[in-house]
Design a protein around this motif. Structure first.
Motif, PDB file in Angstrom:
ATOM      1  N   ILE A 285       0.858  -1.368   0.083  1.00 37.32           N
ATOM      2  CA  ILE A 285      -0.049  -0.023  -0.042  1.00 37.32           C
ATOM      3  C   ILE A 285       0.879   1.352   0.049  1.00 37.32           C
ATOM      4  O   ILE A 285       1.655   1.338   0.980  1.00 37.32           O
ATOM      5  CB  ILE A 285      -1.007   0.223   1.194  1.00 37.32           C
ATOM      6  CG1 ILE A 285      -1.773  -1.192   1.453  1.00 37.32           C
ATOM      7  CG2 ILE A 285      -1.643   1.458   1.198  1.00 37.32           C
ATOM      8  CD1 ILE A 285      -2.780  -1.084   2.375  1.00 37.32           C
ATOM      9  N   ALA A 286       0.619   2.134  -0.949  1.00 39.40           N
ATOM     10  CA  ALA A 286       1.409   3.338  -1.123  1.00 39.40           C
ATOM     11  C   ALA A 286       2.981   3.190  -1.034  1.00 39.40           C
ATOM     12  O   ALA A 286       3.654   3.979  -0.541  1.00 39.40           O
ATOM     13  CB  ALA A 286       0.937   4.469   0.179  1.00 39.40           C
ATOM     14  N   GLY A 287       3.318   1.810  -1.796  1.00 41.50           N
ATOM     15  CA  GLY A 287       4.636   1.593  -2.001  1.00 41.50           C
ATOM     16  C   GLY A 287       5.540   1.093  -0.815  1.00 41.50           C
ATOM     17  O   GLY A 287       6.570   0.793  -0.613  1.00 41.50           O
ATOM     18  N   ARG A 288       4.692   0.729   0.349  1.00 39.73           N
ATOM     19  CA  ARG A 288       5.284   0.022   1.334  1.00 39.73           C
ATOM     20  C   ARG A 288       4.540  -1.322   1.743  1.00 39.73           C
ATOM     21  O   ARG A 288       3.595  -1.485   1.578  1.00 39.73           O
ATOM     22  CB  ARG A 288       5.092   0.967   2.629  1.00 39.73           C
ATOM     23  CG  ARG A 288       5.995   0.754   3.663  1.00 39.73           C
ATOM     24  CD  ARG A 288       5.924   1.688   4.839  1.00 39.73           C
ATOM     25  NE  ARG A 288       6.478   3.189   4.418  1.00 39.73           N
ATOM     26  CZ  ARG A 288       6.544   3.843   5.481  1.00 39.73           C
ATOM     27  NH1 ARG A 288       6.432   3.566   6.700  1.00 39.73           N
ATOM     28  NH2 ARG A 288       7.063   5.291   5.115  1.00 39.73           N
ATOM     29  N   GLU A 289       5.475  -2.282   2.299  1.00 36.22           N
ATOM     30  CA  GLU A 289       4.738  -3.409   2.423  1.00 36.22           C
ATOM     31  C   GLU A 289       4.089  -3.560   3.840  1.00 36.22           C
ATOM     32  O   GLU A 289       4.472  -2.807   4.911  1.00 36.22           O
ATOM     33  CB  GLU A 289       5.919  -4.595   2.763  1.00 36.22           C
ATOM     34  CG  GLU A 289       5.553  -5.846   2.989  1.00 36.22           C
ATOM     35  CD  GLU A 289       6.744  -6.836   3.184  1.00 36.22           C
ATOM     36  OE1 GLU A 289       6.374  -8.029   3.882  1.00 36.22           O
ATOM     37  OE2 GLU A 289       7.465  -6.890   2.393  1.00 36.22           O
ATOM     38  N   VAL A 290       2.905  -3.972   4.027  1.00 41.08           N
ATOM     39  CA  VAL A 290       2.148  -3.761   5.052  1.00 41.08           C
ATOM     40  C   VAL A 290       1.520  -5.313   5.564  1.00 41.08           C
ATOM     41  O   VAL A 290       1.646  -6.063   4.499  1.00 41.08           O
ATOM     42  CB  VAL A 290       0.564  -2.884   5.083  1.00 41.08           C
ATOM     43  CG1 VAL A 290       1.272  -1.485   4.527  1.00 41.08           C
ATOM     44  CG2 VAL A 290      -0.045  -3.382   3.965  1.00 41.08           C
ATOM     45  N   LEU A 291       1.225  -5.487   6.674  1.00 42.76           N
ATOM     46  CA  LEU A 291       0.525  -6.499   7.057  1.00 42.76           C
ATOM     47  C   LEU A 291      -0.909  -6.289   7.450  1.00 42.76           C
ATOM     48  O   LEU A 291      -1.131  -5.374   8.094  1.00 42.76           O
ATOM     49  CB  LEU A 291       1.023  -7.107   8.405  1.00 42.76           C
ATOM     50  CG  LEU A 291       0.608  -8.279   8.980  1.00 42.76           C
ATOM     51  CD1 LEU A 291       0.802  -9.516   7.992  1.00 42.76           C
ATOM     52  CD2 LEU A 291       1.256  -8.311  10.492  1.00 42.76           C
TER      53      LEU A 291
ATOM     54  N   ALA B 219     -14.123  -5.238  12.187  1.00 43.19           N
ATOM     55  CA  ALA B 219     -12.934  -4.263  12.233  1.00 43.19           C
ATOM     56  C   ALA B 219     -11.726  -4.836  11.307  1.00 43.19           C
ATOM     57  O   ALA B 219     -11.756  -5.868  10.934  1.00 43.19           O
ATOM     58  CB  ALA B 219     -12.129  -3.960  13.498  1.00 43.19           C
ATOM     59  N   CYS B 220     -10.906  -3.755  10.858  1.00 40.24           N
ATOM     60  CA  CYS B 220      -9.720  -4.370   9.932  1.00 40.24           C
ATOM     61  C   CYS B 220      -8.524  -3.642  10.341  1.00 40.24           C
ATOM     62  O   CYS B 220      -8.721  -2.326  10.809  1.00 40.24           O
ATOM     63  CB  CYS B 220     -10.107  -4.188   8.556  1.00 40.24           C
ATOM     64  SG  CYS B 220      -9.077  -5.163   7.409  1.00 40.24           S
ATOM     65  N   ASN B 221      -7.296  -4.111  10.054  1.00 36.22           N
ATOM     66  CA  ASN B 221      -6.084  -3.448  10.450  1.00 36.22           C
ATOM     67  C   ASN B 221      -4.968  -3.413   9.389  1.00 36.22           C
ATOM     68  O   ASN B 221      -5.082  -4.539   8.549  1.00 36.22           O
ATOM     69  CB  ASN B 221      -5.559  -4.165  11.877  1.00 36.22           C
ATOM     70  CG  ASN B 221      -6.404  -4.346  12.876  1.00 36.22           C
ATOM     71  OD1 ASN B 221      -6.652  -3.280  13.611  1.00 36.22           O
ATOM     72  ND2 ASN B 221      -7.290  -5.422  13.055  1.00 36.22           N
ATOM     73  N   VAL B 222      -4.142  -2.679   9.552  1.00 35.07           N
ATOM     74  CA  VAL B 222      -2.969  -2.448   8.723  1.00 35.07           C
ATOM     75  C   VAL B 222      -1.759  -2.088   9.732  1.00 35.07           C
ATOM     76  O   VAL B 222      -2.006  -1.139  10.170  1.00 35.07           O
ATOM     77  CB  VAL B 222      -3.004  -1.440   7.480  1.00 35.07           C
ATOM     78  CG1 VAL B 222      -1.820  -1.470   6.769  1.00 35.07           C
ATOM     79  CG2 VAL B 222      -4.175  -1.913   6.480  1.00 35.07           C
TER      80      VAL B 222
ATOM     81  N   LEU C 119     -11.860   0.372   3.739  1.00 33.13           N
ATOM     82  CA  LEU C 119     -11.813   1.435   4.227  1.00 33.13           C
ATOM     83  C   LEU C 119     -10.604   1.823   4.825  1.00 33.13           C
ATOM     84  O   LEU C 119      -9.847   2.812   4.486  1.00 33.13           O
ATOM     85  CB  LEU C 119     -12.705   2.006   5.053  1.00 33.13           C
ATOM     86  CG  LEU C 119     -12.648   3.376   5.646  1.00 33.13           C
ATOM     87  CD1 LEU C 119     -12.695   4.407   4.754  1.00 33.13           C
ATOM     88  CD2 LEU C 119     -13.793   3.643   6.823  1.00 33.13           C
ATOM     89  N   VAL C 120      -9.888   0.710   5.443  1.00 32.09           N
ATOM     90  CA  VAL C 120      -8.526   0.691   6.233  1.00 32.09           C
ATOM     91  C   VAL C 120      -7.527   0.888   4.997  1.00 32.09           C
ATOM     92  O   VAL C 120      -6.513   1.686   5.117  1.00 32.09           O
ATOM     93  CB  VAL C 120      -8.492  -0.204   7.076  1.00 32.09           C
ATOM     94  CG1 VAL C 120      -7.739  -1.565   6.487  1.00 32.09           C
ATOM     95  CG2 VAL C 120      -7.126   0.404   8.128  1.00 32.09           C
ATOM     96  N   GLU C 121      -7.691   0.387   3.983  1.00 31.24           N
ATOM     97  CA  GLU C 121      -6.770   0.236   2.906  1.00 31.24           C
ATOM     98  C   GLU C 121      -6.789   1.753   2.118  1.00 31.24           C
ATOM     99  O   GLU C 121      -5.662   2.452   2.010  1.00 31.24           O
ATOM    100  CB  GLU C 121      -6.955  -0.755   1.692  1.00 31.24           C
ATOM    101  CG  GLU C 121      -6.498  -2.024   2.162  1.00 31.24           C
ATOM    102  CD  GLU C 121      -6.851  -3.012   1.044  1.00 31.24           C
ATOM    103  OE1 GLU C 121      -6.794  -2.805  -0.199  1.00 31.24           O
ATOM    104  OE2 GLU C 121      -7.257  -4.186   1.319  1.00 31.24           O
ATOM    105  N   ARG C 122      -7.997   2.295   2.003  1.00 28.24           N
ATOM    106  CA  ARG C 122      -7.904   3.741   1.366  1.00 28.24           C
ATOM    107  C   ARG C 122      -7.331   4.678   2.394  1.00 28.24           C
ATOM    108  O   ARG C 122      -6.537   5.583   2.226  1.00 28.24           O
ATOM    109  CB  ARG C 122      -9.320   3.877   1.092  1.00 28.24           C
ATOM    110  CG  ARG C 122      -9.536   5.334   0.253  1.00 28.24           C
ATOM    111  CD  ARG C 122     -10.888   5.225  -0.461  1.00 28.24           C
ATOM    112  NE  ARG C 122     -12.027   5.003   0.466  1.00 28.24           N
ATOM    113  CZ  ARG C 122     -12.768   5.759   1.434  1.00 28.24           C
ATOM    114  NH1 ARG C 122     -12.277   6.819   1.725  1.00 28.24           N
ATOM    115  NH2 ARG C 122     -13.946   5.183   2.032  1.00 28.24           N
TER     116      ARG C 122
END
Length: 163
Positions: free
Chosen positions: A101-107, A119-122, A150-153
């Motif tokens: 996301i936005a060029g960065r590795e996320v979990l 709920a959702c988390n990054v 929404l959390v991704e956005r």
């Protein structure tokens, strides 16, 4: 309560960077309440005036937490001294997967006890700590999109702001 789950989810990489872009606490974690301007908070759909620091005014060692209210959801931004690996290994997590996301590795993940996908988390590493973004739906309100969408956005807005 929505914010209690945030404390269970934390993970972070602690390191201090010279010339830090954000105020940091004594162990070098960024202040999540200082990352987003009022304009950026409004852009992601939350009211800046609803800011809550910590969890019900209680600080948890190793975590800096800031949260706001949106129309149908809560948004929290956390910095923690736990590593991203610790987040990934936390047994209360489910549906963990890595993404960009936005060029960065996320979990990206949800909580095991969240049977209604409310709920959702990054989580992702920063140069100062691990950052966590959480979107939790308010009970009884219609959800125009899923918390995970929404959390991704929101992460697209937040991630570029952190070192």
């Amino acid at each position: 309560m929505v914010f209690v789950a945030a404390a269970l989810l934390v993970g972070g990489c602690s390191s201090t960077v010279e010339g830090e872009a954000f105020p940091v606490d004594v162990i070098g974690m960024f202040d999540p309440c200082e990352v987003l301007s009022n304009e950026e908070l409004e852009k992601v759909g939350v009211d800046p005036a609803t800011k809550e620091v910590d969890i019900v005014d209680t600080h948890i060692d190793g975590f800096n937490i800031c949260s706001w209210n949106g129309e149908w959801y809560f948004l929290s931004l956390t910095s923690t001294d736990h590593s991203l690996v610790e987040v990934e290994q936390n047994p209360v997590m489910r549906d963990l997967h890595r993404a960009q996301i936005a060029g960065r590795e996320v979990l990206k993940y949800q909580e095991r006890n969240d049977k209604t996908d409310s709920a959702c988390n990054v989580a992702f590493a920063t140069s100062q700590s691990t950052a966590m973004i959480r979107v939790g739906a308010k009970v009884g309100l219609a959800r125009p999109e899923t918390p995970c969408t929404l959390v991704e956005r929101i992460a697209e807005t937040v991630i570029p702001l952190l070192p």
